[in-house]
Write a protein that holds these residues in place. Structure first.
Motif, PDB file in Angstrom:
ATOM      1  N   GLU A  18       0.824  -1.211   0.000  1.00 27.72           N
ATOM      2  CA  GLU A  18       0.000   0.000   0.000  1.00 27.72           C
ATOM      3  C   GLU A  18       0.856   1.258   0.000  1.00 27.72           C
ATOM      4  O   GLU A  18       0.529   2.243  -0.680  1.00 27.72           O
ATOM      5  N   ASP A  19       1.956   1.238   0.744  1.00 22.59           N
ATOM      6  CA  ASP A  19       2.867   2.389   0.766  1.00 22.59           C
ATOM      7  C   ASP A  19       3.458   2.655  -0.616  1.00 22.59           C
ATOM      8  O   ASP A  19       3.765   3.806  -0.949  1.00 22.59           O
ATOM      9  N   ARG A  20       3.627   1.605  -1.403  1.00 17.35           N
ATOM     10  CA  ARG A  20       4.180   1.746  -2.749  1.00 17.35           C
ATOM     11  C   ARG A  20       3.114   2.139  -3.773  1.00 17.35           C
ATOM     12  O   ARG A  20       3.428   2.333  -4.939  1.00 17.35           O
ATOM     13  N   GLY A  21       1.881   2.202  -3.365  1.00 19.01           N
ATOM     14  CA  GLY A  21       0.811   2.561  -4.293  1.00 19.01           C
ATOM     15  C   GLY A  21       0.301   1.405  -5.121  1.00 19.01           C
ATOM     16  O   GLY A  21      -0.410   1.618  -6.109  1.00 19.01           O
ATOM     17  N   TRP A  22       0.638   0.171  -4.733  1.00 20.94           N
ATOM     18  CA  TRP A  22       0.139  -0.975  -5.478  1.00 20.94           C
ATOM     19  C   TRP A  22      -1.365  -1.146  -5.225  1.00 20.94           C
ATOM     20  O   TRP A  22      -1.879  -0.825  -4.146  1.00 20.94           O
ATOM     21  N   LYS A  23      -2.052  -1.661  -6.211  1.00 20.85           N
ATOM     22  CA  LYS A  23      -3.467  -1.981  -6.052  1.00 20.85           C
ATOM     23  C   LYS A  23      -3.578  -3.402  -5.502  1.00 20.85           C
ATOM     24  O   LYS A  23      -3.247  -4.374  -6.188  1.00 20.85           O
ATOM     25  N   ILE A  24      -4.030  -3.524  -4.264  1.00 24.35           N
ATOM     26  CA  ILE A  24      -4.177  -4.835  -3.650  1.00 24.35           C
ATOM     27  C   ILE A  24      -5.402  -5.530  -4.238  1.00 24.35           C
ATOM     28  O   ILE A  24      -6.526  -5.021  -4.158  1.00 24.35           O
ATOM     29  N   VAL A  25      -5.192  -6.682  -4.807  1.00 29.16           N
ATOM     30  CA  VAL A  25      -6.285  -7.436  -5.430  1.00 29.16           C
ATOM     31  C   VAL A  25      -6.805  -8.515  -4.495  1.00 29.16           C
ATOM     32  O   VAL A  25      -8.012  -8.768  -4.419  1.00 29.16           O
ATOM     33  N   SER A  26      -5.889  -9.147  -3.768  1.00 32.94           N
ATOM     34  CA  SER A  26      -6.283 -10.218  -2.858  1.00 32.94           C
ATOM     35  C   SER A  26      -5.242 -10.326  -1.752  1.00 32.94           C
ATOM     36  O   SER A  26      -4.046 -10.246  -2.015  1.00 32.94           O
ATOM     37  N   VAL A  27      -5.715 -10.514  -0.503  1.00 31.42           N
ATOM     38  CA  VAL A  27      -4.796 -10.724   0.610  1.00 31.42           C
ATOM     39  C   VAL A  27      -5.436 -11.703   1.587  1.00 31.42           C
ATOM     40  O   VAL A  27      -6.595 -11.554   1.968  1.00 31.42           O
ATOM     41  N   ASP A  28      -4.682 -12.718   1.973  1.00 32.66           N
ATOM     42  CA  ASP A  28      -5.169 -13.743   2.886  1.00 32.66           C
ATOM     43  C   ASP A  28      -4.048 -14.103   3.861  1.00 32.66           C
ATOM     44  O   ASP A  28      -3.235 -14.990   3.587  1.00 32.66           O
ATOM     45  N   PRO A  29      -3.967 -13.398   4.996  1.00 33.05           N
ATOM     46  CA  PRO A  29      -2.888 -13.664   5.949  1.00 33.05           C
ATOM     47  C   PRO A  29      -2.868 -15.107   6.447  1.00 33.05           C
ATOM     48  O   PRO A  29      -1.797 -15.673   6.683  1.00 33.05           O
ATOM     49  N   ALA A  30      -4.040 -15.705   6.608  1.00 33.37           N
ATOM     50  CA  ALA A  30      -4.094 -17.069   7.140  1.00 33.37           C
ATOM     51  C   ALA A  30      -3.426 -18.071   6.206  1.00 33.37           C
ATOM     52  O   ALA A  30      -2.694 -18.967   6.646  1.00 33.37           O
ATOM     53  N   SER A  31      -3.669 -17.918   4.901  1.00 31.50           N
ATOM     54  CA  SER A  31      -3.078 -18.854   3.938  1.00 31.50           C
ATOM     55  C   SER A  31      -1.730 -18.379   3.409  1.00 31.50           C
ATOM     56  O   SER A  31      -1.061 -19.104   2.677  1.00 31.50           O
ATOM     57  N   GLY A  32      -1.347 -17.164   3.764  1.00 35.29           N
ATOM     58  CA  GLY A  32      -0.035 -16.656   3.368  1.00 35.29           C
ATOM     59  C   GLY A  32       0.048 -16.233   1.916  1.00 35.29           C
ATOM     60  O   GLY A  32       1.013 -16.573   1.227  1.00 35.29           O
TER      61      GLY A  32
ATOM     62  N   SER B  56       4.948 -21.514   6.209  1.00 40.31           N
ATOM     63  CA  SER B  56       5.368 -21.646   7.599  1.00 40.31           C
ATOM     64  C   SER B  56       6.648 -22.472   7.719  1.00 40.31           C
ATOM     65  O   SER B  56       6.866 -23.445   6.987  1.00 40.31           O
ATOM     66  N   ALA B  57       7.500 -22.064   8.664  1.00 41.06           N
ATOM     67  CA  ALA B  57       8.734 -22.790   8.969  1.00 41.06           C
ATOM     68  C   ALA B  57       8.930 -22.791  10.479  1.00 41.06           C
ATOM     69  O   ALA B  57       8.406 -21.923  11.188  1.00 41.06           O
ATOM     70  N   GLU B  58       9.677 -23.763  10.968  1.00 43.84           N
ATOM     71  CA  GLU B  58       9.974 -23.882  12.398  1.00 43.84           C
ATOM     72  C   GLU B  58       8.702 -23.876  13.246  1.00 43.84           C
ATOM     73  O   GLU B  58       8.564 -23.105  14.196  1.00 43.84           O
ATOM     74  N   ASN B  59       7.766 -24.725  12.832  1.00 41.99           N
ATOM     75  CA  ASN B  59       6.506 -24.880  13.575  1.00 41.99           C
ATOM     76  C   ASN B  59       5.746 -23.570  13.726  1.00 41.99           C
ATOM     77  O   ASN B  59       5.082 -23.322  14.745  1.00 41.99           O
TER      78      ASN B  59
END
Length: 287
Positions: A205-219, A242-245
């Motif tokens: 967002e700081d770079r001005g990109w248009k976010i199309v999809s974001v899913d923190p849970a699935s990474g 995910s790494a190191e549990n």
């Protein structure tokens, strides 16, 4: 005759400066036609470049037409510089004093424009004609919300290269990519996946990109960046695993130009800078 009707002033009625302005301009042009020529050409080339690029960007003509005009504009700039040098040499040989004001401004404008174009020309000559850059050549992050361009594997260089004989387009792409950008690799961040994706979202967002999809849970995060006067659109996908549990994350990124064959290094630059800001380092991931 109406005594109150205003009369047009004659040249003799004008102030001396106003009366002589036009003759002075004409005299200046006659005295230094070479200077005016170099000035117009020297400043005209960058103006023509801006018009070609911006016109393509706002849809007055296709981006192909805008890009196609650039070699001709560069040729004009080079010829302007050569012509200026010829004028200076002729003045020296004939023991004439070179008229510098106009000529000098034209030369400076030409050199500035050529200097601006040198990095792009260097990139075209030294980097492979690819437009899909990723940290993971074996398993590139896949687009789900966005669509990978249909011709993504067309026109990959190396088809006639003996070192790549027998390779399919994707294999040639991976080879050219590895040779040109060996530093672009997965990175490891000592934070959980969801935290990393949220940080990636803020950076995008700081770079001005248009976010199309974001899913923190699935990474996963997908976005589009619009660049240059041509307003080219590049699609980006960021994948966190995910790494190191769950205490750390392995981050991969992919940046693909929607049009064109050669990205002149723009996607690689974007990946490097973004991952550097995201992780604080571009050290390769260690799983």
């Amino acid at each position: 005759m109406d005594q109150n009707k205003p009369t047009e002033p004659s040249t003799g009625d004008l102030p001396p400066a106003a009366a002589s302005a036009k003759p002075v301009r004409l005299a200046s042009l006659r005295r230094d036609p070479r200077g005016w020529l170099i000035l117009l050409l020297g400043l005209g080339a960058p103006v023509a470049f801006v018009i070609a690029a911006a016109g393509g960007g706002i849809g007055l003509w296709g981006w192909q037409a805008g890009l196609g005009a650039i070699p001709w504009i560069l040729l004009v700039a080079l010829l302007t510089l050569i012509l200026a040098i010829i004028f200076i040499v002729l003045d020296r040989r004939k023991a004439r004093k070179t008229r510098w004001p106009l000529l000098g401004i034209g030369i400076v404008g030409t050199l500035g424009f050529l200097g601006f174009m040198i990095p792009y020309a260097t990139a075209i000559l030294t980097l492979p004609a690819i437009h899909d850059i990723t940290t993971d050549l074996a398993d590139p992050p896949e687009f789900t919300a966005l669509t990978l361009r249909a011709d993504n594997w067309d026109n990959i260089p190396g088809a006639d290269d003996s070192d790549m004989r027998g390779m399919n387009p994707r294999q040639r792409w991976a080879t050219a990519h590895q040779d040109a950008y060996p530093d672009i690799r997965s990175v490891r961040i000592d934070q959980p996946v969801a935290v990393v994706i949220e940080k990636a979202k803020r950076l995008a967002e700081d770079r001005g990109w248009k976010i199309v999809s974001v899913d923190p849970a699935s990474g996963n995060l997908e976005a589009t960046d619009t660049i240059s006067l041509f307003r080219f659109k590049d699609d980006i996908v960021i994948r966190a695993r995910s790494a190191e549990n769950g205490a750390a994350s392995i981050i991969d990124m992919r940046s693909v130009s929607r049009v064109g064959v050669h990205d002149i290094g723009a996607n690689a630059k974007r990946v490097r800078q973004f991952l550097s800001d995201l992780s604080g380092t571009t050290t390769a991931a260690s799983q």
